[in-house]
Design a protein around this motif. Structure first.
Motif, PDB file in Angstrom:
ATOM      1  N   SER A 112       0.854  -1.190   0.000  1.00 48.76           N
ATOM      2  CA  SER A 112       0.000   0.000   0.000  1.00 48.76           C
ATOM      3  C   SER A 112       0.884   1.232   0.000  1.00 48.76           C
ATOM      4  O   SER A 112       2.102   1.139   0.001  1.00 48.76           O
ATOM      5  N   GLU A 113       0.233   2.360  -0.010  1.00 51.07           N
ATOM      6  CA  GLU A 113       0.930   3.635  -0.126  1.00 51.07           C
ATOM      7  C   GLU A 113       1.848   3.861   1.061  1.00 51.07           C
ATOM      8  O   GLU A 113       1.415   3.796   2.201  1.00 51.07           O
ATOM      9  N   ARG A 157     -14.576   7.337  -2.189  1.00 51.16           N
ATOM     10  CA  ARG A 157     -13.339   8.082  -2.474  1.00 51.16           C
ATOM     11  C   ARG A 157     -13.326   9.441  -1.771  1.00 51.16           C
ATOM     12  O   ARG A 157     -12.314   9.845  -1.238  1.00 51.16           O
ATOM     13  N   ASP A 191      -6.457  13.852   3.198  1.00 47.99           N
ATOM     14  CA  ASP A 191      -6.106  14.072   1.785  1.00 47.99           C
ATOM     15  C   ASP A 191      -4.875  14.961   1.665  1.00 47.99           C
ATOM     16  O   ASP A 191      -3.977  14.705   0.852  1.00 47.99           O
ATOM     17  N   PHE A 196      -1.880  12.938   2.285  1.00 48.82           N
ATOM     18  CA  PHE A 196      -1.563  12.109   1.114  1.00 48.82           C
ATOM     19  C   PHE A 196      -0.912  12.951   0.019  1.00 48.82           C
ATOM     20  O   PHE A 196       0.037  12.527  -0.639  1.00 48.82           O
ATOM     21  N   LYS A 231      -3.752   7.056  -3.089  1.00 50.69           N
ATOM     22  CA  LYS A 231      -5.043   7.718  -3.301  1.00 50.69           C
ATOM     23  C   LYS A 231      -4.926   8.786  -4.376  1.00 50.69           C
ATOM     24  O   LYS A 231      -5.828   8.990  -5.175  1.00 50.69           O
ATOM     25  N   ALA A 247     -10.486   1.988  -9.135  1.00 51.86           N
ATOM     26  CA  ALA A 247      -9.544   2.253  -8.046  1.00 51.86           C
ATOM     27  C   ALA A 247      -8.337   1.326  -8.150  1.00 51.86           C
ATOM     28  O   ALA A 247      -7.194   1.751  -7.978  1.00 51.86           O
ATOM     29  N   HIS A 286      -5.357   3.571  -9.012  1.00 54.60           N
ATOM     30  CA  HIS A 286      -4.739   3.872  -7.708  1.00 54.60           C
ATOM     31  C   HIS A 286      -4.510   2.573  -6.940  1.00 54.60           C
ATOM     32  O   HIS A 286      -5.087   2.364  -5.881  1.00 54.60           O
ATOM     33  N   TRP A 314      -3.803   2.514  -3.180  1.00 49.97           N
ATOM     34  CA  TRP A 314      -4.776   3.191  -2.303  1.00 49.97           C
ATOM     35  C   TRP A 314      -5.557   2.175  -1.522  1.00 49.97           C
ATOM     36  O   TRP A 314      -6.130   1.250  -2.086  1.00 49.97           O
ATOM     37  N   ARG A 315      -5.614   2.351  -0.197  1.00 48.85           N
ATOM     38  CA  ARG A 315      -6.408   1.460   0.663  1.00 48.85           C
ATOM     39  C   ARG A 315      -7.525   2.275   1.282  1.00 48.85           C
ATOM     40  O   ARG A 315      -7.336   2.880   2.328  1.00 48.85           O
ATOM     41  N   PRO A 316      -8.680   2.351   0.662  1.00 52.30           N
ATOM     42  CA  PRO A 316      -9.751   3.179   1.216  1.00 52.30           C
ATOM     43  C   PRO A 316     -10.280   2.595   2.524  1.00 52.30           C
ATOM     44  O   PRO A 316     -10.181   1.404   2.743  1.00 52.30           O
TER      45      PRO A 316
END
Lengths: 270, 209
Positions: free
Chosen positions: A35-36, B18, B86, B89, B118, B200, B204, B207-209
């Motif tokens: 992951s990021e 998102r 955000d 990020f 993200k 996603a 992305h 990205w782990r929402p």
């Protein structure tokens, strides 16, 4: 024997060093998917760098502007599309109007009145003005916002000739100009108005003045910033004092000598 | 991962959250204010438009107000936890962002060579630059507005920076909008807050929402 030790140079056991903002967050070692990663705060540096460049740009602007004006001026001469004229400092005139819309006037309905503290008020048609002796001058045009158009020929009637014809009374001190856009005004002292380089202009750049440039008749005050050269001139009123004009009520200098007013140091134009 | 059936998505498509309402409104209001700034700037600057519109004082006033208000949505957004996340990020660049930028420079379009969290590296660079540029516009704009605060000499310099940066922002904004037009799913995300998990995963992947 006991002695009190001097104050310890070391802080009493800092509990948690707060100086590791770049440390990755705790992630379970067996995270199944990548992951990021938090990474370094480069976004902030880009933002601050942009700010710094902006400040630097303000400091270096006079130098940069001179260079660009030279370069773009040369490019504009060879540019058939006219697009360079749209660039900042691309040369050429910029259109400023303070009114919502400006009526169009031509030889049939244009009138210039001269009144106020005079013995012989007069109204001139375009034909009347054209019949008077014409003076031609070629000077630079300098706007107070920075743009300059080199070597622009203007032709027209000296304002002093119209004032003399009207027989200005001895109590008069100044001249006020009104415009048929209904909003713009300007003024000069009587001494300024009588200068040989102040014209009621009918032609510019060897053409009859077009509407966009203030035609059919505009004022041309060669030694001053261009806001003094009121467009769409329709009235000349001799008064006993200088009344600030449109932009002058909004902070610009009344005596607008190029290079000696408005905090600017441009080369004089006349 | 939050999964939900989005009424706007094709039936059966899995969607992920998102943007929250706060994030979407920050973008929306900022975009509207920026739009007003650009349109009024064009009416002040482009001779043909200036002739058409006139009313110079009014247009200047609208331009000034929109410009002053431009940072407000972001400042209000700071109250939202999601928006602050955000910003974090956007600020942090990881090793994958270097890969993304390198691929962008090589015009490598394959999703595999463009890892992104993200926000991708391009979005991060854009966000940081436009924020800085907006502040420079605000500063130079204030110098032109309140001429008595600084020497008039500075005012000419501020005008110079304001003009050229406006042109640059116009070009960059056009790119920003062009890329949004090319990606309907990204637009859908900003409009509704939801995107498909397929999108996603491909755009992305980190990205782990």
């Amino acid at each position: 024997m006991t002695s009190v030790p001097p104050e310890s140079p070391e802080p009493p056991d800092a509990p948690d060093a707060p100086d590791a903002p770049d440390a990755p967050e705790q992630r379970p070692p067996d995270a199944p998917v990548p992951s990021e990663e938090p990474g370094r705060p480069i976004g902030r540096r880009v933002l601050l760098g942009t700010l710094g460049l902006g400040a630097l740009g303000v400091l270096a602007a006079p130098t940069l502007q001179r260079g660009l004006e030279g370069f773009l001026g040369a490019a504009a001469d060879k540019d058939p599309t006219g697009l360079t004229g749209l660039l900042p400092n691309g040369g050429g005139f910029r259109y400023y109007s303070v009114a919502a819309s400006v009526p169009h006037k031509d030889a049939t309905d244009y009138r210039l009145t001269v009144d106020g503290l005079v013995d012989r008020p007069a109204t001139y048609t375009l034909a009347d003005l054209r019949a008077l002796p014409q003076t031609r001058m070629t000077r630079d045009v300098q706007c107070v916002t920075g743009w300059r158009v080199p070597g622009t020929p203007f032709e027209g009637v000296r304002l002093s000739r119209l004032l003399d014809a009207a027989k200005v009374r001895p109590t008069a001190k100044a001249v006020r100009f009104t415009c048929f856009d209904g909003a713009y005004t300007e003024s000069l002292t009587l001494d300024q108005a009588r200068r040989a380089d102040v014209l009621v202009a009918l032609r510019m750049q060897n053409k009859d003045l077009g509407h966009d440039h203030g035609g059919p008749v505009r004022l041309y005050v060669a030694p001053m910033y261009f806001y003094k050269s009121a467009k769409w001139l329709s009235g000349i009123t001799v008064t006993d004092e200088v009344r600030p004009g449109y932009w002058e009520e909004r902070g610009y200098d009344v005596d607008a000598w190029v290079g000696r007013s408005n905090g600017r140091s441009d080369d004089p134009t006349s | 991962m939050t999964l939900r059936a989005d009424p706007a998505a094709p039936p059966g498509a899995r969607t992920v959250r998102r943007f929250t309402r706060a994030e979407r409104w920050v973008h929306r209001v900022t975009a509207a204010l920026m739009g007003v700034c650009v349109v009024t700037a064009a009416c002040l600057y482009i001779p043909q438009l200036a002739e058409l519109v006139g009313r110079r004082e009014l247009v200047v006033r609208v331009h000034e107000c929109a410009g002053l208000a431009l940072p407000v949505p972001v400042l209000l957004g700071l109250a939202s936890r999601a928006f602050r996340a955000d910003l974090r990020f956007l600020n942090r660049f990881g090793p994958h962002d270097r890969l993304w930028l390198r691929a962008a420079l090589r015009r490598d379009q394959r999703p595999a060579s463009r890892p992104a969290g993200k926000f991708n590296a391009g979005q991060k660079v854009y966000a940081a630059w436009i924020a800085g540029a907006a502040l420079v516009m605000l500063g130079t704009g204030l110098m032109m507005w309140f001429t008595h605060l600084t020497p008039l000499m500075w005012r000419t310099s501020a005008t110079f920076v304001h003009d050229w940066l406006a042109l640059t922002i116009g070009i960059v904004l056009a790119g920003h909008i062009g890329m949004a037009i090319a990606d309907p799913e990204a637009r859908h995300g900003l409009r509704t807050g939801w995107v498909t998990s397929d999108w996603a995963n491909s755009e992305h992947p980190l990205w782990r929402p």
